[in-house]
Design a protein around this motif. Sequence first.
Motif, PDB file in Angstrom:
ATOM      1  N   GLY A 151       0.797  -1.221   0.000  1.00 42.08           N
ATOM      2  CA  GLY A 151       0.000   0.000   0.000  1.00 42.08           C
ATOM      3  C   GLY A 151       0.828   1.269   0.000  1.00 42.08           C
ATOM      4  N   ALA A 152       1.981   1.236   0.665  1.00 38.49           N
ATOM      5  CA  ALA A 152       2.816   2.429   0.794  1.00 38.49           C
ATOM      6  C   ALA A 152       3.748   2.580  -0.398  1.00 38.49           C
ATOM      7  CB  ALA A 152       3.636   2.361   2.081  1.00 38.49           C
ATOM      8  N   HIS A 153       3.912   3.803  -0.851  1.00 41.97           N
ATOM      9  CA  HIS A 153       4.785   4.071  -1.997  1.00 41.97           C
ATOM     10  C   HIS A 153       6.254   3.846  -1.670  1.00 41.97           C
ATOM     11  CE1 HIS A 153       4.479   7.691   0.430  1.00 41.97           C
ATOM     12  NE2 HIS A 153       5.593   8.146  -0.126  1.00 41.97           N
ATOM     13  N   PHE A 154       6.603   3.927  -0.388  1.00 41.42           N
ATOM     14  CA  PHE A 154       7.999   3.772   0.013  1.00 41.42           C
ATOM     15  C   PHE A 154       8.334   2.337   0.406  1.00 41.42           C
ATOM     16  CE2 PHE A 154       5.388   5.368   3.496  1.00 41.42           C
ATOM     17  CZ  PHE A 154       5.585   4.414   4.470  1.00 41.42           C
ATOM     18  N   TYR A 155       7.394   1.403   0.183  1.00 39.91           N
ATOM     19  CA  TYR A 155       7.636  -0.006   0.473  1.00 39.91           C
ATOM     20  C   TYR A 155       6.948  -0.828  -0.606  1.00 39.91           C
ATOM     21  CZ  TYR A 155       8.924  -3.879   3.562  1.00 39.91           C
ATOM     22  OH  TYR A 155       9.524  -4.999   4.102  1.00 39.91           O
ATOM     23  N   SER A 156       7.584  -0.845  -1.784  1.00 41.91           N
ATOM     24  CA  SER A 156       6.920  -1.476  -2.923  1.00 41.91           C
ATOM     25  C   SER A 156       7.954  -1.870  -3.979  1.00 41.91           C
ATOM     26  CB  SER A 156       5.878  -0.520  -3.513  1.00 41.91           C
ATOM     27  OG  SER A 156       5.054  -1.183  -4.448  1.00 41.91           O
ATOM     28  N   ILE A 157       7.484  -2.309  -5.127  1.00 43.76           N
ATOM     29  CA  ILE A 157       8.322  -2.713  -6.249  1.00 43.76           C
ATOM     30  C   ILE A 157       7.893  -1.906  -7.468  1.00 43.76           C
ATOM     31  CG2 ILE A 157       9.015  -4.623  -7.755  1.00 43.76           C
ATOM     32  CD1 ILE A 157       8.370  -6.521  -5.467  1.00 43.76           C
ATOM     33  N   TYR A 158       8.896  -1.408  -8.226  1.00 43.36           N
ATOM     34  CA  TYR A 158       8.591  -0.555  -9.365  1.00 43.36           C
ATOM     35  C   TYR A 158       9.316  -1.035 -10.620  1.00 43.36           C
ATOM     36  CZ  TYR A 158       6.659   2.626  -5.900  1.00 43.36           C
ATOM     37  OH  TYR A 158       5.912   3.164  -4.887  1.00 43.36           O
ATOM     38  N   GLU A 159       8.611  -0.942 -11.747  1.00 42.93           N
ATOM     39  CA  GLU A 159       9.191  -1.330 -13.022  1.00 42.93           C
ATOM     40  C   GLU A 159      10.096  -0.223 -13.544  1.00 42.93           C
ATOM     41  OE1 GLU A 159       7.801  -2.994 -17.439  1.00 42.93           O
ATOM     42  OE2 GLU A 159       6.315  -2.341 -15.966  1.00 42.93           O
ATOM     43  N   THR A 160      11.198  -0.617 -14.170  1.00 37.36           N
ATOM     44  CA  THR A 160      12.143   0.348 -14.709  1.00 37.36           C
ATOM     45  C   THR A 160      11.951   0.509 -16.216  1.00 37.36           C
ATOM     46  OG1 THR A 160      13.789  -1.407 -14.971  1.00 37.36           O
ATOM     47  CG2 THR A 160      13.839  -0.158 -12.916  1.00 37.36           C
ATOM     48  N   LYS A 161      12.752   1.382 -16.804  1.00 39.95           N
ATOM     49  CA  LYS A 161      12.618   1.704 -18.213  1.00 39.95           C
ATOM     50  C   LYS A 161      12.824   0.488 -19.103  1.00 39.95           C
ATOM     51  CE  LYS A 161      14.470   4.984 -21.636  1.00 39.95           C
ATOM     52  NZ  LYS A 161      15.466   6.078 -21.844  1.00 39.95           N
ATOM     53  N   ASP A 162      13.690  -0.433 -18.677  1.00 40.01           N
ATOM     54  CA  ASP A 162      14.004  -1.603 -19.486  1.00 40.01           C
ATOM     55  C   ASP A 162      13.184  -2.832 -19.103  1.00 40.01           C
ATOM     56  OD1 ASP A 162      15.256  -1.632 -17.050  1.00 40.01           O
ATOM     57  OD2 ASP A 162      17.134  -2.481 -17.768  1.00 40.01           O
ATOM     58  N   GLN A 218       5.090  11.529   4.728  1.00 38.89           N
ATOM     59  CA  GLN A 218       5.390  10.151   4.328  1.00 38.89           C
ATOM     60  C   GLN A 218       4.338   9.163   4.801  1.00 38.89           C
ATOM     61  OE1 GLN A 218       9.034   8.668   6.000  1.00 38.89           O
ATOM     62  NE2 GLN A 218       8.776   6.603   5.199  1.00 38.89           N
ATOM     63  N   LEU A 219       3.814   9.322   6.011  1.00 44.19           N
ATOM     64  CA  LEU A 219       2.875   8.362   6.591  1.00 44.19           C
ATOM     65  C   LEU A 219       1.414   8.719   6.375  1.00 44.19           C
ATOM     66  CD1 LEU A 219       4.710   7.561   9.958  1.00 44.19           C
ATOM     67  CD2 LEU A 219       4.887   6.401   7.743  1.00 44.19           C
ATOM     68  N   ASP A 220       1.144   9.722   5.539  1.00 51.68           N
ATOM     69  CA  ASP A 220      -0.235  10.082   5.201  1.00 51.68           C
ATOM     70  C   ASP A 220      -0.751   9.063   4.182  1.00 51.68           C
ATOM     71  OD1 ASP A 220      -2.637  11.168   4.497  1.00 51.68           O
ATOM     72  OD2 ASP A 220      -1.818  13.029   3.652  1.00 51.68           O
ATOM     73  N   ASN A 221      -1.416   8.028   4.676  1.00 50.49           N
ATOM     74  CA  ASN A 221      -1.810   6.943   3.773  1.00 50.49           C
ATOM     75  C   ASN A 221      -2.874   7.350   2.763  1.00 50.49           C
ATOM     76  OD1 ASN A 221      -3.946   7.117   5.530  1.00 50.49           O
ATOM     77  ND2 ASN A 221      -3.788   5.020   6.299  1.00 50.49           N
ATOM     78  N   SER A 222      -3.539   8.461   2.983  1.00 48.86           N
ATOM     79  CA  SER A 222      -4.506   8.923   1.984  1.00 48.86           C
ATOM     80  C   SER A 222      -3.801   9.380   0.707  1.00 48.86           C
ATOM     81  CB  SER A 222      -5.353  10.069   2.546  1.00 48.86           C
ATOM     82  OG  SER A 222      -4.548  11.225   2.789  1.00 48.86           O
ATOM     83  N   ALA A 223      -2.516   9.719   0.833  1.00 44.36           N
ATOM     84  CA  ALA A 223      -1.746  10.183  -0.329  1.00 44.36           C
ATOM     85  C   ALA A 223      -0.925   9.068  -0.963  1.00 44.36           C
ATOM     86  CB  ALA A 223      -0.823  11.329   0.084  1.00 44.36           C
ATOM     87  N   TRP A 224      -0.940   7.885  -0.383  1.00 43.12           N
ATOM     88  CA  TRP A 224      -0.100   6.797  -0.899  1.00 43.12           C
ATOM     89  C   TRP A 224      -0.426   6.409  -2.343  1.00 43.12           C
ATOM     90  CZ3 TRP A 224       0.154   2.958   3.854  1.00 43.12           C
ATOM     91  CH2 TRP A 224       0.969   3.536   4.854  1.00 43.12           C
ATOM     92  N   PRO A 225      -1.699   6.268  -2.728  1.00 42.97           N
ATOM     93  CA  PRO A 225      -1.986   5.891  -4.119  1.00 42.97           C
ATOM     94  C   PRO A 225      -1.404   6.881  -5.134  1.00 42.97           C
ATOM     95  CG  PRO A 225      -3.924   5.569  -2.760  1.00 42.97           C
ATOM     96  CD  PRO A 225      -2.940   6.306  -1.912  1.00 42.97           C
ATOM     97  N   GLU A 226      -1.565   8.177  -4.865  1.00 45.90           N
ATOM     98  CA  GLU A 226      -1.017   9.196  -5.771  1.00 45.90           C
ATOM     99  C   GLU A 226       0.506   9.148  -5.780  1.00 45.90           C
ATOM    100  OE1 GLU A 226      -0.651  14.055  -6.245  1.00 45.90           O
ATOM    101  OE2 GLU A 226      -2.015  13.200  -4.747  1.00 45.90           O
ATOM    102  N   MET A 227       1.130   8.956  -4.605  1.00 53.30           N
ATOM    103  CA  MET A 227       2.582   8.903  -4.526  1.00 53.30           C
ATOM    104  C   MET A 227       3.122   7.655  -5.237  1.00 53.30           C
ATOM    105  SD  MET A 227       3.770  11.600  -3.175  1.00 53.30           S
ATOM    106  CE  MET A 227       5.453  11.030  -2.950  1.00 53.30           C
ATOM    107  N   LYS A 228       2.385   6.570  -5.188  1.00 54.34           N
ATOM    108  CA  LYS A 228       2.818   5.368  -5.899  1.00 54.34           C
ATOM    109  C   LYS A 228       2.840   5.629  -7.404  1.00 54.34           C
ATOM    110  CE  LYS A 228       2.094   1.189  -4.780  1.00 54.34           C
ATOM    111  NZ  LYS A 228       1.528  -0.158  -4.499  1.00 54.34           N
ATOM    112  N   GLN A 229       1.880   6.375  -7.894  1.00 55.37           N
ATOM    113  CA  GLN A 229       1.851   6.712  -9.308  1.00 55.37           C
ATOM    114  C   GLN A 229       3.034   7.597  -9.681  1.00 55.37           C
ATOM    115  OE1 GLN A 229      -1.952   8.404 -10.331  1.00 55.37           O
ATOM    116  NE2 GLN A 229      -3.099   6.568  -9.776  1.00 55.37           N
ATOM    117  N   ARG A 230       3.347   8.553  -8.811  1.00 52.98           N
ATOM    118  CA  ARG A 230       4.482   9.436  -9.073  1.00 52.98           C
ATOM    119  C   ARG A 230       5.786   8.652  -9.060  1.00 52.98           C
ATOM    120  NH1 ARG A 230       4.023  15.133  -5.925  1.00 52.98           N
ATOM    121  NH2 ARG A 230       5.818  15.499  -7.304  1.00 52.98           N
ATOM    122  N   PHE A 231       5.915   7.758  -8.097  1.00 57.79           N
ATOM    123  CA  PHE A 231       7.120   6.933  -8.016  1.00 57.79           C
ATOM    124  C   PHE A 231       7.235   6.035  -9.249  1.00 57.79           C
ATOM    125  CE2 PHE A 231       8.888   6.623  -3.459  1.00 57.79           C
ATOM    126  CZ  PHE A 231       8.752   7.986  -3.278  1.00 57.79           C
ATOM    127  N   ALA A 232       6.103   5.469  -9.672  1.00 57.14           N
ATOM    128  CA  ALA A 232       6.115   4.578 -10.829  1.00 57.14           C
ATOM    129  C   ALA A 232       6.602   5.313 -12.080  1.00 57.14           C
ATOM    130  CB  ALA A 232       4.717   4.003 -11.056  1.00 57.14           C
TER     131      ALA A 232
END
Length: 228
Positions: free
Chosen positions: A59-70, A104-118
């Motif tokens: 759920g958290a953007h700072f504890y996840s897996i992200y796809e890279t350019k390749d 960082q711990l505002d879980n209401s913002a996690w979905p949007e932050m995950k998109q930004r991180f992605a």
Amino acid sequence: GSYLCAFAILAALYSRERTGLGQVIDHAMCEGASYLNTFPSVSLPIFSGERGTNMLDGGAHFYSIYETKDGLYMTVGAIEPQFYSKLLNGMNFTPEEIENLPHQLDNSAWPEMKQRFAKKFKTKTQKEWNEIFQFSDACVQPVLTRDSISKHPHIIQRGMIAKQQNGMQVPAPAPKLSQTPSKDPSTASIPAVGEHTIAVLTEYGYNKEQIANMLGKKAIKQRNTSRL
């Protein structure tokens, strides 16, 4: 299950040295599984929501897996604020952007932050991200393929993979002990069923007659090449 059982055996042996008394060890695999389920079962705040929305289950953007350019992936586990700060800097967020980010711990913002991180992670290859975070405390590491694990510098330096005589790669024994090191698995191949049956029983004190009796009753199995 086996790890807790081994731990219990060591604890019982230590107790025997101090007290002179032996004891029966009662352990079940489900008890080991229960330990692994500690966080969700005790209803900690980090596991208070639906599956996939909590800090440690994606759920958290700072504890996840992200796809890279390749098309490869990077893992992120920057829970502590000092690590999170290094993560943001490594991802090239500007000071102004960091200032305006939600807490960082505002879980209401996690979905949007995950998109930004992605989106950020898709701008560079795994190699490029690895070069950025390799010597950083940002808790970011590449997801390795099975074939690339044995080629990773850390794996090589630690000697974590051994190649057996038949060419098969296997994990080297761990942890490493200075006074009583384990045997090097590269000097042997994976044993076949019954390959060392007689040798092990002999080491435990069984004589030839006892072993022959067990073989005759088919209580044990040996390879045809084994000899009494």
